[in-house]
Design a protein around this motif. Structure first.
Motif, PDB file in Angstrom:
ATOM      1  N   GLN A 106      11.301 -50.015  74.359  1.00 55.61           N
ATOM      2  CA  GLN A 106      10.646 -50.297  75.390  1.00 55.61           C
ATOM      3  C   GLN A 106      10.390 -49.262  76.779  1.00 55.61           C
ATOM      4  N   ALA A 107      11.792 -48.461  76.021  1.00 57.08           N
ATOM      5  CA  ALA A 107      11.714 -47.404  77.366  1.00 57.08           C
ATOM      6  C   ALA A 107      11.180 -46.211  76.692  1.00 57.08           C
ATOM      7  N   GLU A 108      11.061 -46.216  75.872  1.00 52.05           N
ATOM      8  CA  GLU A 108      10.133 -44.955  75.542  1.00 52.05           C
ATOM      9  C   GLU A 108       8.774 -45.328  76.069  1.00 52.05           C
ATOM     10  N   HIS A 109       8.600 -46.135  75.158  1.00 54.68           N
ATOM     11  CA  HIS A 109       6.701 -46.962  75.969  1.00 54.68           C
ATOM     12  C   HIS A 109       6.590 -46.457  77.653  1.00 54.68           C
ATOM     13  N   GLU A 110       7.228 -47.110  78.491  1.00 61.62           N
ATOM     14  CA  GLU A 110       7.627 -46.470  79.938  1.00 61.62           C
ATOM     15  C   GLU A 110       7.442 -45.269  80.204  1.00 61.62           C
ATOM     16  N   SER A 111       8.689 -45.167  79.565  1.00 59.94           N
ATOM     17  CA  SER A 111       8.617 -42.646  79.807  1.00 59.94           C
ATOM     18  C   SER A 111       7.346 -42.044  79.354  1.00 59.94           C
ATOM     19  N   TYR A 112       6.774 -42.871  78.713  1.00 58.41           N
ATOM     20  CA  TYR A 112       5.051 -42.166  78.715  1.00 58.41           C
ATOM     21  C   TYR A 112       4.164 -41.698  78.389  1.00 58.41           C
ATOM     22  N   PHE A 113       4.185 -43.620  80.153  1.00 58.87           N
ATOM     23  CA  PHE A 113       2.897 -43.516  80.267  1.00 58.87           C
ATOM     24  C   PHE A 113       3.380 -43.444  81.924  1.00 58.87           C
ATOM     25  N   ARG A 114       4.737 -43.436  82.808  1.00 61.45           N
ATOM     26  CA  ARG A 114       4.837 -42.441  83.714  1.00 61.45           C
ATOM     27  C   ARG A 114       4.763 -40.701  83.860  1.00 61.45           C
ATOM     28  N   ARG A 115       4.491 -40.472  82.837  1.00 68.17           N
ATOM     29  CA  ARG A 115       4.246 -38.797  82.384  1.00 68.17           C
ATOM     30  C   ARG A 115       2.848 -38.697  81.868  1.00 68.17           C
ATOM     31  N   GLN A 116       1.938 -39.938  81.271  1.00 65.87           N
ATOM     32  CA  GLN A 116       0.849 -39.431  81.290  1.00 65.87           C
ATOM     33  C   GLN A 116       0.211 -40.132  83.163  1.00 65.87           C
ATOM     34  N   LEU A 117       0.817 -40.657  83.540  1.00 64.67           N
ATOM     35  CA  LEU A 117       0.258 -41.811  85.020  1.00 64.67           C
ATOM     36  C   LEU A 117       0.965 -41.257  86.038  1.00 64.67           C
ATOM     37  N   SER A 118       2.224 -40.141  86.438  1.00 66.55           N
ATOM     38  CA  SER A 118       2.871 -39.837  87.439  1.00 66.55           C
ATOM     39  C   SER A 118       1.963 -38.804  88.643  1.00 66.55           C
ATOM     40  N   ASP A 119       0.914 -38.442  88.545  1.00 63.73           N
ATOM     41  CA  ASP A 119       0.158 -37.921  89.652  1.00 63.73           C
ATOM     42  C   ASP A 119      -0.920 -39.008  90.094  1.00 63.73           C
ATOM     43  N   ILE A 120      -1.334 -39.819  89.296  1.00 68.31           N
ATOM     44  CA  ILE A 120      -2.601 -41.027  89.609  1.00 68.31           C
ATOM     45  C   ILE A 120      -1.607 -41.557  90.576  1.00 68.31           C
ATOM     46  N   ASP A 121      -2.331 -41.054  92.174  1.00 70.59           N
ATOM     47  CA  ASP A 121      -1.600 -41.875  93.240  1.00 70.59           C
ATOM     48  C   ASP A 121      -2.934 -42.895  94.130  1.00 70.59           C
ATOM     49  N   GLU A 122      -3.661 -43.198  93.347  1.00 67.69           N
ATOM     50  CA  GLU A 122      -4.551 -44.187  93.859  1.00 67.69           C
ATOM     51  C   GLU A 122      -5.334 -44.886  92.770  1.00 67.69           C
ATOM     52  N   PRO A 123      -5.839 -46.045  92.508  1.00 72.83           N
ATOM     53  CA  PRO A 123      -6.096 -46.472  91.943  1.00 72.83           C
ATOM     54  C   PRO A 123      -7.729 -45.912  91.590  1.00 72.83           C
ATOM     55  N   THR A 124      -8.357 -46.290  90.642  1.00 67.00           N
ATOM     56  CA  THR A 124      -9.931 -45.511  90.492  1.00 67.00           C
ATOM     57  C   THR A 124     -11.146 -46.240  91.248  1.00 67.00           C
ATOM     58  N   ALA A 125     -11.683 -46.954  91.486  1.00 73.82           N
ATOM     59  CA  ALA A 125     -12.307 -47.563  91.722  1.00 73.82           C
ATOM     60  C   ALA A 125     -14.063 -47.412  92.319  1.00 73.82           C
ATOM     61  N   PRO A 126     -14.657 -46.987  91.196  1.00 79.31           N
ATOM     62  CA  PRO A 126     -16.044 -46.904  91.483  1.00 79.31           C
ATOM     63  C   PRO A 126     -17.044 -47.458  92.743  1.00 79.31           C
ATOM     64  N   PHE A 127     -17.729 -46.479  93.802  1.00 78.77           N
ATOM     65  CA  PHE A 127     -17.926 -46.578  94.779  1.00 78.77           C
ATOM     66  C   PHE A 127     -17.266 -47.553  96.045  1.00 78.77           C
ATOM     67  N   GLY A 128     -16.017 -47.732  95.769  1.00 82.07           N
ATOM     68  CA  GLY A 128     -14.849 -48.025  96.668  1.00 82.07           C
ATOM     69  C   GLY A 128     -14.957 -49.442  96.183  1.00 82.07           C
ATOM     70  N   LEU A 129     -15.053 -50.004  95.177  1.00 78.68           N
ATOM     71  CA  LEU A 129     -15.099 -51.239  95.125  1.00 78.68           C
ATOM     72  C   LEU A 129     -13.448 -51.940  94.500  1.00 78.68           C
ATOM     73  N   LEU A 130     -13.016 -52.578  95.287  1.00 80.65           N
ATOM     74  CA  LEU A 130     -11.774 -52.627  95.167  1.00 80.65           C
ATOM     75  C   LEU A 130     -11.013 -54.342  94.905  1.00 80.65           C
ATOM     76  N   ASN A 131     -12.170 -55.152  94.774  1.00 84.20           N
ATOM     77  CA  ASN A 131     -11.820 -56.902  95.237  1.00 84.20           C
ATOM     78  C   ASN A 131     -13.168 -56.929  93.946  1.00 84.20           C
ATOM     79  N   VAL A 132     -12.150 -57.146  92.598  1.00 81.71           N
ATOM     80  CA  VAL A 132     -12.772 -57.537  91.675  1.00 81.71           C
ATOM     81  C   VAL A 132     -11.594 -58.284  90.574  1.00 81.71           C
ATOM     82  N   GLN A 133     -11.186 -59.328  91.633  1.00 83.23           N
ATOM     83  CA  GLN A 133     -10.587 -60.247  90.718  1.00 83.23           C
ATOM     84  C   GLN A 133     -11.238 -61.510  90.394  1.00 83.23           C
ATOM     85  N   GLY A 134     -10.755 -62.595  89.733  1.00 83.44           N
ATOM     86  CA  GLY A 134     -12.002 -63.691  89.057  1.00 83.44           C
ATOM     87  C   GLY A 134     -12.278 -63.884  87.819  1.00 83.44           C
TER      88      GLY A 134
END
Length: 377
Positions: free
Chosen positions: A276-304
């Motif tokens: 599991q640690a190897e999976h986590e390490s991979y995604f940390r490398r890939q996503l470490s510089d992502i500091d906010e979600p990708t929100a088309p048109f700023g829409l964040l409330n998409v639960q349901g």
């Protein structure tokens, strides 16, 4: 003879069985075998082979299988937890072939299944029309044969009272088929679609198989309509194509050409071989510089449940579809990969970001592996 009666007779007569190249090898004292016992061994051959492959043993005093923790190398369960699972299966331990964890994709699907109360986004539906009932029955028989062949199609899920969700491989799982009242030709399709609407239906993930059939006859002809529901917990679109290809072989009388079965437990074992640690390490490398979600048109409330989402469908021209397939083939990827790339470009434009992150449902099947994942159901 029942499975228990066959085993009791073997115990009494000191008959030993083993497996060699998929066949049952019987070692018996001279004169110990009789026609009834031989017939019983043939009848329950599949159950005995499955028991031998999974290290299950039969206890003489109960004449029934006993499943213990050391027989389940892919999952860590106490005896009490195993007994809890066994008690939840109608046939008890005799009805269980194997128990092992869920794949990560299955865990995500289970999460969303439990989150919803009506409908299930992971139920897919196929509609097939048959000329007559005879052809439909032949199809159903072939489908049951395919279910009998593949462990994953005889699997159900368990999670209550357990440290982690597991899947239980049942020795037998009969396809449930519901007969609907006949309908006129101009109403038959709509009635079938309404009755099998995945936005309303739920499947009990603790009952195998996680497939279901619905039949409705044309009241004005011999034509029969069949709706088959599949849950993504046990199959995907690629798997469905494999299932249908096996059904075609069976209907054509070419059962001898059926491919060798690849046990799903091998897929689980392969996935668990990577820490599991190897999976986590991979995604940390890939996503470490992502500091906010990708929100088309700023829409964040998409639960349901997605019930309020509108869908737009555009059929591609045949020439464009062919060009997409050819382009994908030239780059040794699937058309889905090109669509994901195109979607990423759209997301970037709609969110004003160069780096976009979005989720998708992929099992990584085409990466293959040591056991032939590319051809496994």
């Amino acid at each position: 003879m029942s499975l228990q009666e066959v085993f009791a007779s073997m115990q009494e007569k000191n008959i030993v069985i083993s497996e060699l190249d998929g066949e049952l090898i019987v070692r018996a004292p001279q004169g110990a075998m009789d026609q009834a016992l031989m017939a019983g061994l043939k009848l329950h051959k599949r159950e005995f082979l499955a028991a031998l492959r999974n290290g299950l043993v039969m206890e003489a005093h109960t004449a029934a299988p006993k499943i213990t923790p050391d027989m389940l190398p892919l999952v860590s369960l106490t005896q009490d937890e195993i007994d809890l699972i066994v008690d939840s299966v109608a046939e008890g331990a005799a009805g269980i072939q194997d128990i092992y964890p869920l794949a990560p994709l299955q865990e995500g699907i289970l999460f969303h299944h439990l989150l919803e109360t009506q409908g299930d986004p992971y139920i897919t539906r196929s509609i097939i029309v048959f000329d007559n009932r005879t052809r439909l029955n032949a199809f159903l028989d072939a489908l049951q044969t395919v279910i009998d062949r593949h462990d994953i199609l005889r699997s159900s899920m368990r999670w209550s009272g357990l440290p982690q969700p597991v899947q239980v491989v049942h020795r037998q799982a009969l396809l449930p088929v519901e007969e609907l009242a006949p309908a006129a030709k101009d109403r038959i399709k709509q009635r079938l679609l309404e009755h099998t609407d995945p936005r309303r239906l739920r499947m009990d993930l603790q009952q195998a198989p996680l497939l279901a059939g619905y039949v409705i006859k044309d009241s004005q002809s011999e034509e029969c309509w069949f709706a088959m529901l599949n849950h993504h917990m046990v199959d995907d679109n690629y798997t469905l194509q494999l299932i249908l290809s096996e059904i075609r072989l069976l209907l054509d009388g070419r059962a001898g050409q059926l491919p060798a079965v690849q046990p799903y437990r091998n897929f689980i074992a392969q996935m668990r071989s990577v820490p599991q640690a190897e999976h986590e390490s991979y995604f940390r490398r890939q996503l470490s510089d992502i500091d906010e979600p990708t929100a088309p048109f700023g829409l964040l409330n998409v639960q349901g449940s997605g019930g309020q989402v509108g869908e737009a469908v555009l059929a591609l021209e045949a020439d464009l579809a062919l060009r997409i397939r050819n382009s994908a083939r030239q780059h040794s990827v699937t058309p889905a990969s090109l669509f994901h790339l195109a979607w990423a470009l759209v997301m970037g434009q709609c969110s004003g970001r160069d780096d976009v992150v979005f989720g998708t449902v992929l099992s990584g099947r085409l990466q293959g592996g040591s056991f032939g994942a590319e051809s496994a159901v």
